[in-house]
Design an enzyme around this catalytic site. Structure first.
Site, PDB file in Angstrom:
ATOM      1  N   SER A  84       0.558  -1.392  -0.400  1.00  0.00           N
ATOM      2  CA  SER A  84      -0.124  -0.068   0.152  1.00  0.00           C
ATOM      3  C   SER A  84       0.974   1.376  -0.097  1.00  0.00           C
ATOM      4  O   SER A  84       1.993   0.619   0.139  1.00  0.00           O
ATOM      5  CB  SER A  84      -0.964   0.314   1.412  1.00  0.00           C
ATOM      6  OG  SER A  84      -0.149  -0.114   2.475  1.00  0.00           O
TER       7      SER A  84
ATOM      8  N   ASP B  69      -8.185  11.006  -0.711  1.00  0.00           N
ATOM      9  CA  ASP B  69      -7.985  10.610  -1.886  1.00  0.00           C
ATOM     10  C   ASP B  69      -8.996  11.285  -2.870  1.00  0.00           C
ATOM     11  O   ASP B  69      -8.252  12.351  -4.200  1.00  0.00           O
ATOM     12  CB  ASP B  69      -7.940   9.240  -2.826  1.00  0.00           C
ATOM     13  CG  ASP B  69      -6.657   8.575  -1.711  1.00  0.00           C
ATOM     14  OD1 ASP B  69      -4.718   9.676  -2.343  1.00  0.00           O
ATOM     15  OD2 ASP B  69      -6.452   7.559  -1.794  1.00  0.00           O
TER      16      ASP B  69
ATOM     17  N   PRO C 171       8.280  -8.506  -8.016  1.00  0.00           N
ATOM     18  CA  PRO C 171       6.619  -8.716  -6.962  1.00  0.00           C
ATOM     19  C   PRO C 171       5.793  -8.833  -7.903  1.00  0.00           C
ATOM     20  O   PRO C 171       4.752  -8.353  -7.553  1.00  0.00           O
ATOM     21  CB  PRO C 171       7.378  -7.450  -6.539  1.00  0.00           C
ATOM     22  CG  PRO C 171       8.792  -7.399  -5.879  1.00  0.00           C
ATOM     23  CD  PRO C 171       9.319  -8.045  -7.512  1.00  0.00           C
TER      24      PRO C 171
ATOM     25  N   GLN D  99       5.149  -9.714 -11.212  1.00  0.00           N
ATOM     26  CA  GLN D  99       4.816 -10.261 -12.079  1.00  0.00           C
ATOM     27  C   GLN D  99       3.983 -10.940 -10.980  1.00  0.00           C
ATOM     28  O   GLN D  99       2.832 -11.962 -11.310  1.00  0.00           O
ATOM     29  CB  GLN D  99       6.138 -11.733 -12.236  1.00  0.00           C
ATOM     30  CG  GLN D  99       6.679 -10.338 -13.303  1.00  0.00           C
ATOM     31  CD  GLN D  99       8.463 -11.773 -13.004  1.00  0.00           C
ATOM     32  OE1 GLN D  99       7.643 -12.731 -13.537  1.00  0.00           O
ATOM     33  NE2 GLN D  99       9.514 -11.282 -13.661  1.00  0.00           N
TER      34      GLN D  99
ATOM     35  N   CYS E 199     -11.092  26.617  11.623  1.00  0.00           N
ATOM     36  CA  CYS E 199     -12.075  25.521  12.173  1.00  0.00           C
ATOM     37  C   CYS E 199     -11.608  25.927  13.774  1.00  0.00           C
ATOM     38  O   CYS E 199     -11.935  27.474  14.130  1.00  0.00           O
ATOM     39  CB  CYS E 199     -11.940  24.814  12.073  1.00  0.00           C
ATOM     40  SG  CYS E 199     -12.544  23.787  12.672  1.00  0.00           S
TER      41      CYS E 199
ATOM     42  N   GLY F 189      -8.757  26.839  15.317  1.00  0.00           N
ATOM     43  CA  GLY F 189      -7.474  28.272  15.098  1.00  0.00           C
ATOM     44  C   GLY F 189      -8.218  29.490  15.069  1.00  0.00           C
ATOM     45  O   GLY F 189      -7.627  30.301  15.952  1.00  0.00           O
ATOM     46  N   PHE F 190      -9.670  29.271  14.644  1.00  0.00           N
ATOM     47  CA  PHE F 190     -10.013  30.885  14.735  1.00  0.00           C
ATOM     48  C   PHE F 190     -11.044  31.105  15.948  1.00  0.00           C
ATOM     49  O   PHE F 190     -10.872  31.679  16.696  1.00  0.00           O
ATOM     50  CB  PHE F 190     -12.668  29.889  13.835  1.00  0.00           C
ATOM     51  CG  PHE F 190     -13.695  31.185  13.829  1.00  0.00           C
ATOM     52  CD1 PHE F 190     -13.201  32.312  13.567  1.00  0.00           C
ATOM     53  CD2 PHE F 190     -13.640  30.525  14.521  1.00  0.00           C
ATOM     54  CE1 PHE F 190     -14.312  33.156  13.425  1.00  0.00           C
ATOM     55  CE2 PHE F 190     -15.693  31.255  14.625  1.00  0.00           C
ATOM     56  CZ  PHE F 190     -15.260  32.758  14.452  1.00  0.00           C
TER      57      PHE F 190
ATOM     58  N   HIS G 240     -12.888  26.023   6.565  1.00  0.00           N
ATOM     59  CA  HIS G 240     -12.185  25.576   5.589  1.00  0.00           C
ATOM     60  C   HIS G 240     -11.797  25.624   4.326  1.00  0.00           C
ATOM     61  O   HIS G 240     -12.353  24.831   3.962  1.00  0.00           O
ATOM     62  CB  HIS G 240     -12.400  23.339   6.142  1.00  0.00           C
ATOM     63  CG  HIS G 240     -12.184  22.459   7.321  1.00  0.00           C
ATOM     64  ND1 HIS G 240     -10.559  22.684   8.211  1.00  0.00           N
ATOM     65  CD2 HIS G 240     -13.033  22.737   8.182  1.00  0.00           C
ATOM     66  CE1 HIS G 240     -11.433  22.579   9.441  1.00  0.00           C
ATOM     67  NE2 HIS G 240     -12.005  22.554   9.509  1.00  0.00           N
TER      68      HIS G 240
ATOM     69  N   GLU H 280      -9.807  25.376   2.412  1.00  0.00           N
ATOM     70  CA  GLU H 280      -8.510  24.848   1.989  1.00  0.00           C
ATOM     71  C   GLU H 280      -9.193  24.209   1.145  1.00  0.00           C
ATOM     72  O   GLU H 280      -9.052  22.949  -0.136  1.00  0.00           O
ATOM     73  CB  GLU H 280      -7.571  24.349   2.909  1.00  0.00           C
ATOM     74  CG  GLU H 280      -8.417  22.571   4.240  1.00  0.00           C
ATOM     75  CD  GLU H 280      -8.331  23.840   5.446  1.00  0.00           C
ATOM     76  OE1 GLU H 280      -9.087  22.958   5.584  1.00  0.00           O
ATOM     77  OE2 GLU H 280      -9.338  24.647   5.865  1.00  0.00           O
TER      78      GLU H 280
END
Length: 527
Positions: free
Chosen positions: A12, A70, A194, A196, A376, A378-379, A498, A500
């Site tokens: 992974s 992802d 690996p 294969q 967030c 942080g606010f 957020h 971002e």
């Protein structure tokens, strides 16, 4: 609808998500509408309750879905907004099947992995693929990333569903890409064994690969490609080298050079139009400046803050500025550490650990005029710090973290909520912007939409006192405070939302643009 399935082998963490997103970008550059689905073979319903130090960032979608990071890469690479349905987990699938069984939808059948679970997986994939996410129209192509590694027991039902879909779809409507590790031996030679074995494991499941993406530290040479082609029975142009790139946004260009788009267009019988050069222009922009931004964090794993890192890079690239991030432990940060940075960012988080370190960092930035961006939590802590040291409420705190005077309290609708999963204030919410403020200068409009993930807010009882003392709430949602800023400061700006999560390489987030610009000016003062 055409499907591209992306699987992984050997181990992974190879970068299947970046590979899938990059493939999508290549096809988008050729004028196709591309969507994406991520399969996560864990029993959790979603990523919302997972420990970020173990799982990484919880990415929030516009509809409030709490999903794997992802999907953030998909949105950034493809310039789209995905829905919760684009993240399929084992937990979701099993719950759907069990709910159907309880309703009697199966008419007394014995409910089994095959066909009931696999049929549900296929239904989920098709439903997500056909979501009308492009101005009321569905995509042309759907990329389906199967999380985990071939051979994992958790992935077996999903791989069986992929096998079935591959058989059901016309040859020109599906392609399978297998991402695998190409390790080096002590002499530096790349080993194919690996890969294969991984291809063999897929074939034993009835799945046949069209393209192999070989992940390695250096490019695959022609000899290695020829060997893999012969041993894995795949045309040599289907062996794609994917050496580690210095910048993830350059991966589509590297895959383009390897002929990935041409091979996929051939397999899927797509026209081979020339690629739009916009992406290339954006990601190859040269840097003429460099700044250092300190992120005062409580989690040691950088993936926890992936979208923040990327949003800073988007803003930096727009301003031709290379952003170097300095990670500062909230429990150990010293004033000298903060003073060495051109700006400081206080990210979101939960729990009491590291709270006082973040509050002290906010105070130093406010008093010493160091650019600060709070997100967030942080606010909320920016409000707590202001209440303590400007308003004079010495024991000001958040009810989440202390027993003093709570200037930050739980949202009324959150009182009595028992379940943690999917119960916060999540996803897109409108924010009204006040004219003549930093917020209006950044957004240039009176109403915006941003994504949220929180349970606490500024206590309405303290709003007028805070404003009278000089804290400006420049963004609101009704009586709920969304943005705080201070006048006569280079950049003191904090958001309950957020920003971002909506930042893209092609369209950086306004608060991050303003922050990076302020950091650049701050650096200039010291030179």
């Amino acid at each position: 609808m055409k499907y591209i399935f992306v699987t992984g082998g050997v181990m992974s963490g190879l970068g299947k998500g970046i590979t899938a997103a990059s493939i999508g970008r290549l096809l988008k550059n050729r004028g196709y509408q591309v969507t994406a689905v991520k399969i996560d073979p864990y029993l959790n319903i979603d990523a919302g309750t997972m420990n970020p130090a173990q799982h990484g960032e919880v990415f929030v979608l516009h509809d409030g879905g709490e999903v794997d990071l992802d999907l953030g890469n998909y949105e950034r690479f493809l310039d789209i907004e995905l829905n919760s349905s684009h993240n399929i987990t084992t937990g979701k699938v099993y719950r759907m099947v069990i709910d159907k069984e309880r309703r009697g939808d199966y008419l007394g059948q014995t409910v089994q992995i095959i066909p009931h679970i696999t049929d549900q997986i296929k239904d989920c994939i098709r439903s997500a693929a056909e979501e009308k996410v492009f101005d009321g129209k569905p995509a042309d192509i759907c990329i389906v990333e199967v999380g985990g590694t071939v051979g994992d027991i958790e992935s077996m039902p999903f791989l069986e569903a992929v096998r079935q879909m591959r058989s059901e779809l016309a040859t020109a409507d599906r392609a399978l890409v297998h991402v695998t590790l190409m390790p080096s031996d002590s002499m530096g030679d790349l080993k194919t064994k690996p890969t294969q074995h991984s291809i063999k494991a897929l074939r034993e499941l009835g799945i046949f690969t069209d393209i192999i993406v070989g992940r390695s530290e250096r490019p695959l040479n022609s000899h290695t490609k020829k060997k893999l082609s012969s041993l894995c029975d795949i045309p040599q142009n289907g062996i794609i080298s994917a050496a580690t790139a210095p910048d993830i946004y350059q991966v589509p260009m590297e895959l383009e050079k390897e002929g990935m788009a041409d091979v996929l267009c051939q397999l899927l019988q797509l026209r081979k139009d020339g690629a739009d050069p916009e992406w290339y222009r954006i990601v190859t922009r040269e840097y003429t400046h460099r700044i250092t931004i300190g992120i005062v964090s409580k989690y040691g794993k950088e993936d926890v803050y992936l979208s923040i890192k990327e949003a800073l890079r988007h803003a930096g690239r727009k301003l031709s500025t290379e952003v170097s991030i300095r990670w500062l432990d909230a429990e150990r940060v010293e004033p000298a550490d903060l003073r060495e940075c051109d700006g400081v960012l206080i990210p979101g988080g939960f729990g009491v650990r590291g709270i006082e370190g973040k509050i002290n960092a906010i105070r130093l930035c406010r008093e010493e005029r160091i650019p600060l961006l709070g997100l967030c939590l942080g606010f909320q802590l920016s409000v707590v710090e202001f209440a303590r040291n400007v308003l004079g409420i010495a024991d000001a705190c958040s009810s989440e973290c202390g027993d003093g005077t709570a200037v930050i309290t739980i949202l009324p609708e959150q009182e009595g909520v028992e379940n943690l999963g999917g119960t916060m204030r999540l996803g897109d919410c409108p924010v009204e912007i006040k004219s003549g403020t930093i917020a209006y200068k950044l957004y240039r409009q009176h109403e915006i939409i941003e994504r949220h993930r929180h349970r606490y807010e500024v206590d309405p009882a303290y709003i007028s006192r805070l404003e009278d003392a000089g804290l400006i709430f420049s963004g609101r949602n009704g009586n709920r405070m969304e943005i705080a800023e201070i006048e006569d400061h280079p950049f003191f700006f904090a958001t309950q939302f957020h920003p971002e999560f909506r930042s893209r390489p092609t369209s950086p987030s306004p608060p991050f643009l303003g922050f990076v610009e302020a950091c650049l000016k701050n650096r200039g003062k010291g030179e």
